[in-house]
Scaffold this motif. Sequence first.
Motif, PDB file in Angstrom:
ATOM      1  N   LEU A 151       0.835  -1.192   0.000  1.00  0.00           N
ATOM      2  CA  LEU A 151       0.000   0.000   0.000  1.00  0.00           C
ATOM      3  C   LEU A 151       0.871   1.245   0.000  1.00  0.00           C
ATOM      4  CD1 LEU A 151      -2.648  -1.066   2.670  1.00  0.00           C
ATOM      5  CD2 LEU A 151      -3.076  -0.758   0.235  1.00  0.00           C
ATOM      6  N   SER A 152       0.406   2.284  -0.660  1.00  0.00           N
ATOM      7  CA  SER A 152       1.158   3.542  -0.679  1.00  0.00           C
ATOM      8  C   SER A 152       1.127   4.192   0.701  1.00  0.00           C
ATOM      9  CB  SER A 152       0.558   4.502  -1.710  1.00  0.00           C
ATOM     10  OG  SER A 152      -0.721   4.941  -1.286  1.00  0.00           O
ATOM     11  N   ALA A 153       2.148   4.981   0.984  1.00  0.00           N
ATOM     12  CA  ALA A 153       2.211   5.683   2.265  1.00  0.00           C
ATOM     13  C   ALA A 153       1.009   6.619   2.423  1.00  0.00           C
ATOM     14  CB  ALA A 153       3.511   6.467   2.365  1.00  0.00           C
ATOM     15  N   ARG A 154       0.547   7.190   1.317  1.00  0.00           N
ATOM     16  CA  ARG A 154      -0.602   8.099   1.370  1.00  0.00           C
ATOM     17  C   ARG A 154      -1.861   7.361   1.816  1.00  0.00           C
ATOM     18  NH1 ARG A 154      -4.864   9.463  -1.969  1.00  0.00           N
ATOM     19  NH2 ARG A 154      -5.581  11.648  -1.833  1.00  0.00           N
ATOM     20  N   THR A 155      -2.092   6.169   1.271  1.00  0.00           N
ATOM     21  CA  THR A 155      -3.268   5.391   1.652  1.00  0.00           C
ATOM     22  C   THR A 155      -3.211   5.003   3.120  1.00  0.00           C
ATOM     23  OG1 THR A 155      -3.535   4.517  -0.588  1.00  0.00           O
ATOM     24  CG2 THR A 155      -4.557   3.280   1.196  1.00  0.00           C
ATOM     25  N   VAL A 156      -2.039   4.550   3.566  1.00  0.00           N
ATOM     26  CA  VAL A 156      -1.880   4.164   4.972  1.00  0.00           C
ATOM     27  C   VAL A 156      -2.127   5.368   5.881  1.00  0.00           C
ATOM     28  CG1 VAL A 156      -0.240   3.332   6.698  1.00  0.00           C
ATOM     29  CG2 VAL A 156      -0.305   2.277   4.435  1.00  0.00           C
ATOM     30  N   ALA A 157      -1.595   6.532   5.485  1.00  0.00           N
ATOM     31  CA  ALA A 157      -1.753   7.737   6.310  1.00  0.00           C
ATOM     32  C   ALA A 157      -3.205   8.190   6.370  1.00  0.00           C
ATOM     33  CB  ALA A 157      -0.865   8.847   5.778  1.00  0.00           C
ATOM     34  N   LEU A 158      -3.886   8.200   5.217  1.00  0.00           N
ATOM     35  CA  LEU A 158      -5.285   8.632   5.188  1.00  0.00           C
ATOM     36  C   LEU A 158      -6.147   7.717   6.045  1.00  0.00           C
ATOM     37  CD1 LEU A 158      -5.861   9.590   1.428  1.00  0.00           C
ATOM     38  CD2 LEU A 158      -5.745  11.141   3.381  1.00  0.00           C
ATOM     39  N   TYR A 159      -5.907   6.413   5.939  1.00  0.00           N
ATOM     40  CA  TYR A 159      -6.701   5.489   6.738  1.00  0.00           C
ATOM     41  C   TYR A 159      -6.413   5.661   8.227  1.00  0.00           C
ATOM     42  CZ  TYR A 159      -9.130   1.319   8.241  1.00  0.00           C
ATOM     43  OH  TYR A 159     -10.010   0.463   8.867  1.00  0.00           O
ATOM     44  N   ALA A 160      -5.148   5.843   8.564  1.00  0.00           N
ATOM     45  CA  ALA A 160      -4.781   5.983   9.972  1.00  0.00           C
ATOM     46  C   ALA A 160      -5.402   7.224  10.597  1.00  0.00           C
ATOM     47  CB  ALA A 160      -3.260   6.034  10.109  1.00  0.00           C
ATOM     48  N   ILE A 161      -5.513   8.309   9.844  1.00  0.00           N
ATOM     49  CA  ILE A 161      -6.068   9.556  10.385  1.00  0.00           C
ATOM     50  C   ILE A 161      -7.510   9.359  10.847  1.00  0.00           C
ATOM     51  CG2 ILE A 161      -6.798  11.896   9.720  1.00  0.00           C
ATOM     52  CD1 ILE A 161      -4.229  12.060   8.061  1.00  0.00           C
TER      53      ILE A 161
END
Length: 459
Positions: free
Chosen positions: A14-24
């Motif tokens: 998974l892209s870092a952006r996807t992981v970050a958006l989900y984590a937020i």
Amino acid sequence: MSTAARPERASARLSARTVALYAIGSLGTGGYATLPGLVLTYFLTDNLGVAALAAGLIVTAAKIWDVIIDPLIGAASDRQYAKTGSRRGFMVVGALTLPVLFALTFAVPPSWGPFAGGISVFLAFLATATSFSLFQVPYVALPAELTSGYDERTRLLGWRVVVLTAAILLFGAGGPELRSAGSDQVSGYLLMGIVAGLAIGVGMLVASRTADAAAHRPEAGERPAVTPPAGFREQYAAGVRTLRRSQPFRALLGTFLLQALATGTMLAAAQYVATWVLRSEDAVTLVFLALVGPALIAAPAWTALARRIGKERAFAIASILFTVAAAMLVLAAWMPGTWMYSTIGFAGVAYAGLQSLPMAMLPDVISHDERTSGRGRAGTFTGVWTAGETVGFALGATAVSLTLAATGYVSTVAGATAQQPDAAITGIVLSFSILPALLMVASLLTLRRYRLRRADIDA
């Protein structure tokens, strides 16, 4: 979809952006799960003068509403996914409506009296719970659709728990500080409700964009293999069939429900422990720092351990550690003091694993079921899952309120003081220690029945 394509998707990162958006999104889920559980019962008993038993019933009744609507929202989310390829619509509605409703929950003044005040809080919190469920149910379904990899799901949920832990710290410690910042308790609670509601809503709105990433995965273009149920009766029946069909889901849900009850009991008792055992209402901030600070550091370690020995084994270790820490806190009945913070910190290390690991195991359960029953049921799974989690946290608050009522706890209105009987103090300690420990022991028995392993998922 060909069988040969599965390993490639399972190993895709998974892209870092996807992981970050989900984590937020955990900024929202952590705030909503923490702050009402921490202060709502206390707000009713020690600000509005509502009797302890009635306060527990108010919180529990609002949570029962969640149990009723979560399976319906899950099925509706599956229908939306089948039509549009995305679950984002429900998530956005929840994110936009929650801030106002959350603020209204804590806007009730003591001058309205215990009866009118209690009813007003109940209705506002009921509406807030509905908004949160519109977001939470599809949000929990996304990991199964974002990636097929056993370890990649652990990575995705591991980072989510890092943010979740930070959110618990932020809201658990910052919420009471905001309450204290008001000129009096009435304005303090209102300030807390407004600021916290906005922060929760923003986190939810940002995370809703993750649904677009799931919609653009290769298999997102395929129509689900099953038709989502329509009609209330069929939607509930679909949830029952899911429980009957998936043994791993029954085992994991039972474990998670018992642990939600254990942690919900501790959460509801924390403010009472601060006020009457540690003898400082503001000590609840230190309790949360002790619990969540170590968890924030430990979350990546649990992810690494799960990669090495498997999620289910790491989950069992975290559960045992939490049980030991909770049981040790019973000593506070005879010798309360600052030593409690270190023991709570020990529980905090385990708490990080209790949050991340079962949430990383749920997508595995969903994908395992898809291999035999077809795609398109993730929302049904998460609707039942969220309802079970809600039952646990609701009954946690109920258990505390029943204990308070049975031991003679004296409720007060804002600005008034009361002297609690020794039996009530003992009841508070037991709610914070022995009761959660016993529930954790029971959860270990159900966890033993969970049989999915890495090879079952990445085969």
